[in-house]
Design an enzyme around this catalytic site. Sequence first.
Site, mmCIF file in Angstrom:
data_model
loop_
_atom_site.group_PDB
_atom_site.id
_atom_site.type_symbol
_atom_site.label_atom_id
_atom_site.label_comp_id
_atom_site.label_asym_id
_atom_site.label_seq_id
_atom_site.Cartn_x
_atom_site.Cartn_y
_atom_site.Cartn_z
ATOM 1 N N SER A 18 0.816 -1.031 -0.250
ATOM 2 C CA SER A 18 0.142 -0.020 0.082
ATOM 3 C C SER A 18 0.716 1.399 -0.163
ATOM 4 C CB SER A 18 -0.433 -0.013 1.421
ATOM 5 O OG SER A 18 -1.750 1.027 1.258
ATOM 6 N N CYS A 19 0.776 2.127 -1.080
ATOM 7 C CA CYS A 19 1.877 2.716 -1.064
ATOM 8 C C CYS A 19 1.025 4.512 -2.150
ATOM 9 C CB CYS A 19 3.190 2.710 -2.711
ATOM 10 S SG CYS A 19 3.077 0.379 -2.551
ATOM 11 N N GLY A 20 2.487 4.874 -2.317
ATOM 12 C CA GLY A 20 2.911 6.332 -2.707
ATOM 13 C C GLY A 20 3.052 6.536 -4.111
ATOM 14 N N SER A 230 6.443 5.143 -4.238
ATOM 15 C CA SER A 230 7.219 5.195 -2.620
ATOM 16 C C SER A 230 6.269 3.727 -2.095
ATOM 17 C CB SER A 230 6.731 6.522 -2.382
ATOM 18 O OG SER A 230 7.210 6.088 -0.463
ATOM 19 N N ASN A 252 -1.253 1.496 -5.672
ATOM 20 C CA ASN A 252 -1.618 1.703 -4.605
ATOM 21 C C ASN A 252 -2.440 1.023 -4.427
ATOM 22 O OD1 ASN A 252 -1.751 2.526 -1.830
ATOM 23 N ND2 ASN A 252 -2.928 4.843 -2.475
#
Length: 617
Positions: A18-20, A230, A252
């Site tokens: 789970s990201c940017g 990210s 994401n």
Amino acid sequence: MNSKQNQGLYRPEFEHSSCGIGFVANLKGRKNHKIVSDALSMLSRMEHRGGTGFDIKSGDGAGILIQIPDALFQKECPKVGIELPDFGDYGVCMTFFPSDSGKRSECKSILEKNIKKTGLRLLGYRKVSDDNSDLGQASKDTEPSVQQVFIRRPEQIDLDAFDRKLFVLRNYTQRIIRETIADIGDDFTIVSSSYKTINYKGQFTTAQVPLYYHDLTNELMVSALAVVHSRFSTNTFPSWKLAQPFRYICHNGEINTIRGNINWMRARESLLACTAFSREELEMIFPICDELASDSANLDMAIEMLVLSGRSLPHVMMMLIPEAWQNHSTMSETKKGFYEFYSAVMEPWDGPASICFTDGVLVGATLDRNGLRPSRYCVTSDDIVIMASESGVIDVDPAEVKFRGRLQPGKMFVADLEQGRIIADEELKNDICSRQPYKDWLDKNMVYLEDLEEPTEEHLQPKQARLFKRQQAFGYSYEELNEILAIMGKDGKEPLGSMGADNPIAVLSDRPQQLSHYFKQLFAQVTNPPIDPIREKVIMDLRTYVGGFKNVLTESPEHCRRIAISQPVLTNGELERLRYADHKHFQTKTLEILFNADGSEGRLERALNRICRYTED
């Protein structure tokens, strides 16, 4: 860690993240270094989206995807003895080679042999200028030798065919190296292979990306678009290979249906055929998906295969991540026809997801039908497009903002750098949905369960004593019948409780168990309270299909020649309709699955083999 092997309780197939995410682009396609530097600034401001271990210098992963920086390569390649042709006449494989020199030589030998096998020509290797002084110990311990492999385009093939050749080369080489070099694991990976785009990524924190790759701070590093990511690894081990962006997307969220998606892609490989690839090339590409990769990586692999076989990138995103359509009262019949057609062709890759995507010309983003991930965008007066998982990632003068907004559930935001404009979701999808008469194909080919004739055979409910015996055999308990099923039937919703479950898992129990007890929800599939498909009917889709599959690389009226079932729980009467279906396109058979369970060795195995043999016959 070698992710090819299970170690202890670690299972690589449970990896999610789970990201940017975000991108910066010049709408008119003008390349400059500021696009790259702004994207890196965006990435550094999403540091809170990334993860680290106890060693805060070892990030979970970060990276940037840009257009090929031809000016930079034209200057730097002659320094290492590579004479580059003009842009478009060469491709670049951004490659993670093993740090061990012996294994690296083996990998290069196999790669060079495969370059010849695919009809391409090696121009040379360039060691990417890097600096690992800021990396943490975990990142250093697994650090690869990052090199760019330059490959000449044959004169007799066009640019699209060249990209397909590079795709075949990458997949085939990675598979052969994994099969032939002992304990190679993730030590060899071709990160990207294209004449249009290139990937700079690794097991970094967001600020480490430009510190490690000196190319990114060179003024000759220019691009009209840059996609950044990210990574926050949840239930995962970080690795250089799993850092994003991938070849087409960064993601994401989680793909909740990933196990089924991978299995169905593998099952369909024998049916695949298209004019873009020869049969030999397809065999070199397989398997399309990789069970050892993450959910995001496998989604990227499926997208890449479908795009290179001839569909546009937005078309593929609509296929794999459809918006909610079944109960959408204002959606046009043309668009509903598209989504219903493709729901019969390929199951969705579902999950809470926000995705940035690019093919090097188009750049855009889409949100899944639930809309549970944020995605915000703005366009400035000097034609800069900014999209990210939050606001404030780049400083923008409010006076220069032409418009801003956020992605809606199921919607798509696309910037076409060749046309120099934003293509609205409605315009984009209307164009794609109107290219074939999908609604007519459905009307002539799709069969719905409720339209099948009532069977002449009547299914009789078993007597109470026989029913009770069956319930015992299949592991039903008093609690399940009275406290769960009865309440569901009476109130139309699942009962909630807070006591927890301290009973042993089914495989370790010596008591009779329901088949469903042997299965547990994967990460990100658990919600509290449970998602109710009745209350959430606007976005929930319980439809399933029976009938044969077709080649997913093409489309035809026969692709939707299937039986649609509105929800997966069949009544006895509906099951009889299927058993005795009398239709010109479908023939049904009933197979006997009973066997003599007398405890003798091999009895179950022989019974299963018999069922498989009868089914194939």
